[in-house]
Design an enzyme around this catalytic site. Structure first.
Site, PDB file in Angstrom:
ATOM      1  N   GLU A 225      21.032  64.622  37.798  1.00 15.42           N
ATOM      2  CA  GLU A 225      21.081  65.212  36.460  1.00 15.42           C
ATOM      3  C   GLU A 225      19.845  64.831  35.629  1.00 15.42           C
ATOM      4  O   GLU A 225      19.924  64.139  34.620  1.00 15.42           O
ATOM      5  CB  GLU A 225      22.384  64.819  35.768  1.00 15.42           C
ATOM      6  CG  GLU A 225      23.582  65.279  36.583  1.00 15.42           C
ATOM      7  CD  GLU A 225      24.930  65.001  35.930  1.00 15.42           C
ATOM      8  OE1 GLU A 225      24.978  64.280  34.918  1.00 15.42           O
ATOM      9  OE2 GLU A 225      25.940  65.522  36.438  1.00 15.42           O
ATOM     10  N   GLU A 323      27.748  68.102  43.507  1.00 14.31           N
ATOM     11  CA  GLU A 323      28.692  67.296  42.715  1.00 14.31           C
ATOM     12  C   GLU A 323      29.666  68.166  41.945  1.00 14.31           C
ATOM     13  O   GLU A 323      29.262  69.054  41.203  1.00 14.31           O
ATOM     14  CB  GLU A 323      27.957  66.384  41.727  1.00 14.31           C
ATOM     15  CG  GLU A 323      28.911  65.487  40.940  1.00 14.31           C
ATOM     16  CD  GLU A 323      28.207  64.650  39.872  1.00 14.31           C
ATOM     17  OE1 GLU A 323      27.174  64.022  40.209  1.00 14.31           O
ATOM     18  OE2 GLU A 323      28.678  64.628  38.717  1.00 14.31           O
TER      19      GLU A 323
END
Length: 466
Positions: A225, A323
């Site tokens: 991220e 994810e």
């Protein structure tokens, strides 16, 4: 809108190779549905019937096994510290049961591609790194000793249960605080220029140390991220910074150390700006040559077409879903089926969810905010494991779509039915269908002049392997 999950797997007794006409006789059906109370139940066999021309008003899924697209790398979840601690505190019989349910390729979901973290993440019980000595640019004090207590033993047991057919990729949430501009692992910050080589060397050390434990790394993502400033471990890389780090440090360092076969992935965040991140990296040939593909998540909007656009623009690169944090509800199971189908149809080569298992409080998590449920939860007081609906829905993909399977054309004649289909290396076909409607629907699967008629419950999902 309340959602449910329903899944059917169909397996033909007679198989064929691409280009050969199949002798379609019958298919085996497995079902998962809230309304019927079925969880991967074996519903027996159903026969194909001759049908030369389907009616456009009859809900139909069309499959063509003569054309193939991307090959599947695998399906699985993440070995976080939270998962490993929860697992390690269970009694031995419960641990064995969980490993079989997830990793056994015959009795379980057959997970074969899983993620783990490079030192701590938010789903750890504490923040830590493998290089705690500040200013240790040569990484003389690098150690994975922390992982020897819970994570590595869990991984080893999973590898054994999989028949040694389990591959791993790893992601960092943040470099050590002493390598960062904000002097902490939390709240974003960036990698200090003077530590770029040290951070690249850190990846190499990690791969080597895990390799010594019998856990080879199949892949890496550069940064989890990369644009998210979080109250837990996080680090910011703009597209240009990530590209430059790969081109000038991480890529060359991996290659110099004999790790050119490690699949290096960029971005590792949401679909929304995936194209911009891919374009920045792939348009630089000196960076692109080190990159295998782009990793992505589902947290902000759907944006399914953005994944396809990355593939269409850069067909030589791969896209991998890496994810999915989720609850253990039927609503989550329904969302899961929809997302996996759309992502696979948009060229994803695999799909990996987040924590494999969490405790009764949905932790441990040093970042706090614990509530709800997970795909699998364990009560550490009683030793009981609860396999929630998403576990069974995900199993309809991971059990029947095998590594190396190639996606084949699969279209729907009804807006409320979505589907994906794969040709396995043994010649069988696995098709997954999801009913978006809130009503039961009569439908059929059509292939080569034959149809298999079935009924799909409200907001349900089907997997067909034939």
């Amino acid at each position: 809108m309340k959602t449910t999950g329903f899944l059917i797997a169909l397996c033909l007794a007679t198989l064929s190779l691409p280009g050969q006409k199949r002798d379609l006789k019958e298919a085996r059906i497995f079902v998962t549905a809230e309304k019927t109370g079925q969880l991967l139940d074996d519903a027996g066999f159903r026969a194909f019937e001759i049908l030369e021309q389907p009616d456009e008003n009859y809900p139909t899924i069309f499959v063509d096994d003569d054309i193939t697209f991307q090959a599947i790398e695998g399906f699985g979840g993440a070995f976080t510290d939270a998962a490993a601690i929860t697992f390690g505190k269970l009694p031995e019989n419960a641990r064995d049961q969980f490993i079989e349910a997830c990793f056994d390729p015959v009795k379980g979901n057959g997970y074969n591609l899983c993620r783990t973290t490079i030192h701590s993440c938010d789903y750890s019980d504490e923040m830590y790194t493998y290089a705690e000595v500040e200013g240790d640019k040569n990484l003389d004090h690098f150690s994975i000793e922390h992982d020897m207590k819970y994570r590595i033993p869990m991984i080893r047991q999973a590898i054994q249960a999989s028949g040694n057919n389990l591959r791993f990729f790893a992601s960092p949430w943040s470099p050590p605080s002493w390598m960062k501009t904000n002097d902490e692992m939390k709240h974003g910050g960036t990698l200090r220029p003077g530590y770029r080589q040290t951070w690249a060397d850190y990846f190499v050390k990690y791969i080597r140390e895990y390799g010594k434990q019998g856990i080879p790394m199949w892949g890496l993502t550069v940064q989890n991220e990369a644009m998210a400033v979080q109250v837990w471990e996080s680090c910011i890389f703009t597209a240009a910074e990530e590209k430059d780090f790969v081109r000038d440090y991480l890529g060359p360092t991996l290659h110099k150390n004999g790790m050119a076969d490690v699949k290096l992935m960029i971005w590792d965040h949401n679909r929304g700006i995936i194209y911009q991140r891919a374009e920045a990296a792939y348009e630089d040939p000196e960076a692109s040559k080190y990159i295998w593909g782009t990793a992505f998540h589902w947290y902000v909007g759907d944006h399914f077409d953005n994944v396809r656009m990355v593939h269409d623009a850069y067909p030589g690169k791969q896209v991998l879903y890496t994810e999915a944090g989720m609850r253990g509800s039927w609503r989550a199971a329904n969302k899961l089926a929809k997302n996996v189908i759309y992502d696979l149809n948009n060229w994803a080569v695999g799909w990996v969810f987040w924590n494999l298992i969490l405790d009764e409080e949905n932790g441990p998590r040093h970042a706090g905010g614990l509530h709800g449920s997970n795909i699998v939860n364990a009560n550490l007081e009683t030793g009981e494991i609860t396999y929630n609906p998403p576990h069974f829905v995900f199993g309809h993909f991971s059990r029947f779509i095998k590594p190396g399977a190639k996606r084949i054309p699969c279209t729907s004649g009804n807006d409320q039915l979505i589907a994906t289909s794969f040709l396995n290396t043994d010649g069988s076909v696995a098709t997954v269908i999801h009913n978006l409607d809130q009503h039961e629907m009569m439908m059929q699967l059509w292939i080569e002049g034959k149809a298999l008629k079935s009924t799909i419950p409200p907001e349900g999902t089907m997997t067909m392997v034939f």
